[in-house]
Design a protein around this motif. Structure first.
Motif, PDB file in Angstrom:
ATOM      1  N   UNK A 124      93.190   3.321  92.634  1.00  0.00           N
ATOM      2  CA  UNK A 124      93.536   3.988  91.380  1.00  0.00           C
ATOM      3  C   UNK A 124      94.380   5.244  91.597  1.00  0.00           C
ATOM      4  N   UNK A 125      94.242   5.875  92.778  1.00  0.00           N
ATOM      5  CA  UNK A 125      94.871   7.168  93.002  1.00  0.00           C
ATOM      6  C   UNK A 125      94.989   7.417  94.506  1.00  0.00           C
ATOM      7  N   UNK A 126      95.436   8.621  94.893  1.00  0.00           N
ATOM      8  CA  UNK A 126      95.569   8.946  96.320  1.00  0.00           C
ATOM      9  C   UNK A 126      94.425   9.842  96.762  1.00  0.00           C
ATOM     10  N   UNK A 127      93.472   9.302  97.487  1.00  0.00           N
ATOM     11  CA  UNK A 127      92.352  10.127  97.940  1.00  0.00           C
ATOM     12  C   UNK A 127      92.706  10.896  99.214  1.00  0.00           C
ATOM     13  N   UNK A 128      92.059  12.034  99.374  1.00  0.00           N
ATOM     14  CA  UNK A 128      92.157  12.853 100.585  1.00  0.00           C
ATOM     15  C   UNK A 128      90.722  13.064 101.064  1.00  0.00           C
ATOM     16  N   UNK A 129      90.557  13.024 102.371  1.00  0.00           N
ATOM     17  CA  UNK A 129      89.207  13.154 102.914  1.00  0.00           C
ATOM     18  C   UNK A 129      89.072  14.429 103.734  1.00  0.00           C
ATOM     19  N   UNK A 130      87.985  15.153 103.517  1.00  0.00           N
ATOM     20  CA  UNK A 130      87.573  16.200 104.446  1.00  0.00           C
ATOM     21  C   UNK A 130      86.236  15.772 105.034  1.00  0.00           C
ATOM     22  N   UNK A 131      86.207  15.606 106.351  1.00  0.00           N
ATOM     23  CA  UNK A 131      85.003  15.142 107.043  1.00  0.00           C
ATOM     24  C   UNK A 131      85.146  15.499 108.517  1.00  0.00           C
TER      25      UNK A 131
END
Lengths: 307, 307
Positions: free
Chosen positions: B39-46
């Motif tokens: 649906x969209x552009x996710x960004x991950x912080x992990x």
């Protein structure tokens, strides 16, 4: 069209976090027929004792329910005493006195034999089958059962299931009957036992209807109806039978039995179940109007439908 | 619009009645971002360890997920080993090795600070609050938590809840957080803690969204979305995070946040949760097309909608 309900007319003593009642009219046939009475003319076959007075009978008659099939026997009526804690899905039974119900042998009045709709409430599957055989022209036969029969008379129950069109049971009963913990797989197995359709009631989460392929002109695709989120469940007794009454009652008011009428029947089942739990005993089911019912139907629609 | 997800990227060993896997990519941020990526552009912080290879990173990148915020630390990644029996709602944990996750201290890349949507997956509420404070321009903040934090850091969690727009938790978590067994009453109490809306996930029965009065231009009336009845739940791991990913991802693709978009978001949550459980690990979520997703959306509609 007329619905014949065969089951119990009983008295209950109920305690919940909202209070308690010592002896209110109850029983599967009572809740079922009161709920169905807003859609059609129910007839009851049951047995009661001397504690069932003309006032109790009037409560049913005022809703247009035919009570001619209620047999009056010497002794006391079926009596159940139980309690619900914070978890409204679990009743703790204090006492069960079968009384006159112990020897219940349903006798169907002559002019009930042509009933188009039949509901076999939760009684001995042998008696269910016996009644079923007599109602030869039924358009739709609904039935209920419980773990007591699933465990104790499974063979007899399976014979009865072959003659039932729609079985209405809860999650635990579906799992026990199928011997299978996955509800969709349990549904497939129960349908293989004979019923054309199966309604599994999930309590506060609503209910799911599963169809045997091709039955009622519908495909296997299931249908889910919600229950209303209710903050104050005053007394859950009779919710399942009220669901069945709304479900079967609505169907009996329709000319056609197809996927669309079954879907609406599921919603009306949820509506009647939600009313039943708002007061102790069947009180709330004696005071409704069709407008109340349709307003709540609309709420269930808003609860689940996209624009 | 972009979604930032802060949570775990981990490895799981999973056993179910359908088989087992020894070490598959997992973690809340993984499931969430894969589901949202349609649906969209996710960004991950992990944070991950040395066992997280370029191949694992490529799996995320191929779905358009920005992995710049994934910190690589010395040691092994968070590892969970567990088993599901016939009841897919209950996992039995064999082992939890926090490894590099034990000292997770989310560092938000400069160009993530302007993220319009933020999802705070199930991590220490103190860390959730710290991240939340940095994303000052967020249009919508979603969050998750678990009994470990509800019991162990309730005060800190309640501070965090004041800064979250939509909390997504399951039945047991809602009851524990509110100290109240009735779900509709628990919902009212959780909303009084700060969130504008609450999504309670009921597993196979679907999910209910409760709104605080007047929030998002909607009234208090709840909304229920179904889960798909699935005969073969191969691996339930990640279903809740996938629900959240579909829910938040869909919202991030919309211009307006109102009752109607939230309702559809609930359906898309159910859709992504239903895909997640069809294969071990996140495999199914890497292979979908938008057409697959919309076809299943349509099935959920047919499952619940009257004509």
């Amino acid at each position: 069209m007329a619905i014949l309900a065969v089951g119990s007319v009983a008295f209950d003593a109920i305690k919940t976090p909202y209070g308690k009642v010592d002896k209110v009219l109850g029983g599967s046939a009572t809740y079922f027929s009161l709920a169905a009475s807003y859609f059609t003319q129910p007839r009851i076959v049951a047995v009661v004792g001397q504690d069932f007075t003309p006032e109790h009978e009037d409560l049913l008659k005022r809703r247009g329910i035919c009570t001619k099939g209620i047999e009056h026997a010497a002794g006391q009526s079926f009596f159940w005493s139980g309690e619900y804690g914070e978890n409204v899905n679990e009743a703790k039974t204090h006492r069960t006195d079968l009384n006159v119900f112990e020897n219940f042998n349903p006798r169907i009045p002559e002019d009930y034999l042509g009933s188009e709709f039949l509901f076999l409430a939760n009684i001995d599957p042998v008696l269910q089958a016996k009644v079923r055989r007599q109602i030869t022209g039924a358009r739709l036969v609904g039935g209920d059962t419980m773990n007591f029969w699933i465990n104790g008379k499974q063979q007899e129950l399976k014979e009865t299931l072959k003659t039932i069109d729609v079985l209405l049971i809860n999650d635990g009963e579906a799992r026990a009957l199928a011997g299978e913990s996955s509800l969709p797989r349990a549904a497939r197995q129960v349908l293989a036992m004979g019923p054309k359709a199966l309604v599994i009631k999930h309590g506060e989460y609503g209910a799911t209807m599963f169809f045997r392929d091709g039955m009622f002109g519908t495909d296997r695709q299931a249908f889910r109806a919600p229950a209303l989120p209710i903050e104050d469940v005053v007394d859950p007794t009779g919710a399942g039978d009220s669901f069945a009454g709304g479900f079967m009652g609505y169907l009996a008011s329709q000319d056609e039995l197809n996927r669309e009428t079954f879907k609406r029947a599921m919603f009306y089942g949820g509506v009647m179940g939600s009313f039943a739990v708002e007061r102790f005993g069947p009180e709330r089911l004696t005071q409704l109007t069709r407008a109340d019912i349709d307003a709540r139907f609309q709420r269930l629609r808003e609860l689940t439908h996209l624009d």
